[in-house]
Write a protein that holds these residues in place. Structure first.
Motif, PDB file in Angstrom:
ATOM      1  N   VAL A  35      58.597  94.854   2.954  1.00 35.79           N
ATOM      2  CA  VAL A  35      57.529  95.801   3.292  1.00 35.79           C
ATOM      3  C   VAL A  35      56.190  95.141   3.009  1.00 35.79           C
ATOM      4  O   VAL A  35      55.986  94.560   1.937  1.00 35.79           O
ATOM      5  CB  VAL A  35      57.662  97.087   2.449  1.00 35.79           C
ATOM      6  N   CYS A  36      55.274  95.249   3.954  1.00 37.05           N
ATOM      7  CA  CYS A  36      53.932  94.699   3.770  1.00 37.05           C
ATOM      8  C   CYS A  36      53.232  95.483   2.653  1.00 37.05           C
ATOM      9  O   CYS A  36      53.111  96.707   2.737  1.00 37.05           O
ATOM     10  CB  CYS A  36      53.139  94.805   5.066  1.00 37.05           C
ATOM     11  N   PRO A  37      52.766  94.798   1.620  1.00 36.33           N
ATOM     12  CA  PRO A  37      52.114  95.492   0.507  1.00 36.33           C
ATOM     13  C   PRO A  37      50.740  96.069   0.871  1.00 36.33           C
ATOM     14  O   PRO A  37      50.228  96.932   0.168  1.00 36.33           O
ATOM     15  CB  PRO A  37      51.993  94.419  -0.564  1.00 36.33           C
ATOM     16  N   GLU A  38      50.157  95.609   1.954  1.00 34.04           N
ATOM     17  CA  GLU A  38      48.844  96.115   2.360  1.00 34.04           C
ATOM     18  C   GLU A  38      48.925  97.388   3.190  1.00 34.04           C
ATOM     19  O   GLU A  38      48.114  98.284   3.021  1.00 34.04           O
ATOM     20  CB  GLU A  38      48.080  95.039   3.143  1.00 34.04           C
ATOM     21  N   CYS A  39      49.894  97.470   4.105  1.00 37.40           N
ATOM     22  CA  CYS A  39      49.919  98.616   5.022  1.00 37.40           C
ATOM     23  C   CYS A  39      51.248  99.366   5.067  1.00 37.40           C
ATOM     24  O   CYS A  39      51.345 100.400   5.720  1.00 37.40           O
ATOM     25  CB  CYS A  39      49.538  98.169   6.430  1.00 37.40           C
ATOM     26  N   ASP A  74      57.150  84.907  -3.141  1.00 41.75           N
ATOM     27  CA  ASP A  74      57.620  84.900  -4.521  1.00 41.75           C
ATOM     28  C   ASP A  74      57.574  86.280  -5.187  1.00 41.75           C
ATOM     29  O   ASP A  74      57.892  86.409  -6.372  1.00 41.75           O
ATOM     30  CB  ASP A  74      56.802  83.914  -5.348  1.00 41.75           C
ATOM     31  N   GLY A  75      57.153  87.294  -4.418  1.00 42.01           N
ATOM     32  CA  GLY A  75      57.091  88.647  -4.966  1.00 42.01           C
ATOM     33  C   GLY A  75      55.983  88.848  -5.974  1.00 42.01           C
ATOM     34  O   GLY A  75      56.056  89.715  -6.842  1.00 42.01           O
ATOM     35  N   LYS A  76      54.911  88.056  -5.840  1.00 45.09           N
ATOM     36  CA  LYS A  76      53.812  88.123  -6.810  1.00 45.09           C
ATOM     37  C   LYS A  76      52.508  88.625  -6.211  1.00 45.09           C
ATOM     38  O   LYS A  76      51.475  88.562  -6.857  1.00 45.09           O
ATOM     39  CB  LYS A  76      53.583  86.731  -7.416  1.00 45.09           C
TER      40      LYS A  76
END
Length: 79
Positions: A35-39, A74-76
């Motif tokens: 999932v895009c963390p921004e939108c 990297d999930g960061k």
């Protein structure tokens, strides 16, 4: 009508095999969608397929893709 004769041992073997069959059919692979963390866009397919085009067209103003990709991978990524 046809009758088949078999030993008790053969019947037990068949029932063991029949009992294992549903267990094999119930095994499912769980695929975590990215999932895009921004939108919040949910990526279809395998993992981050298409992230480069998505990020460049939607979020390049937030952070360049070259900077964002290692963080996303990297999930960061802060989000």
């Amino acid at each position: 009508m046809l009758w088949a004769w078999c030993s008790l041992h053969e019947v037990l073997e068949m029932s063991d095999a029949d009992q294992k069959k549903p267990q094999l059919n119930q095994a499912k692979t769980v695929v975590e969608k990215k999932v895009c963390p921004e939108c919040g866009h949910i990526f279809k397919g395998n993992g981050w397929d298409g992230i480069d085009a998505h990020w460049r067209s939607k979020h390049e103003n937030v952070m360049s893709y070259e900077e964002a990709w290692p963080l996303l991978r990297d999930g960061k990524y802060p989000g």
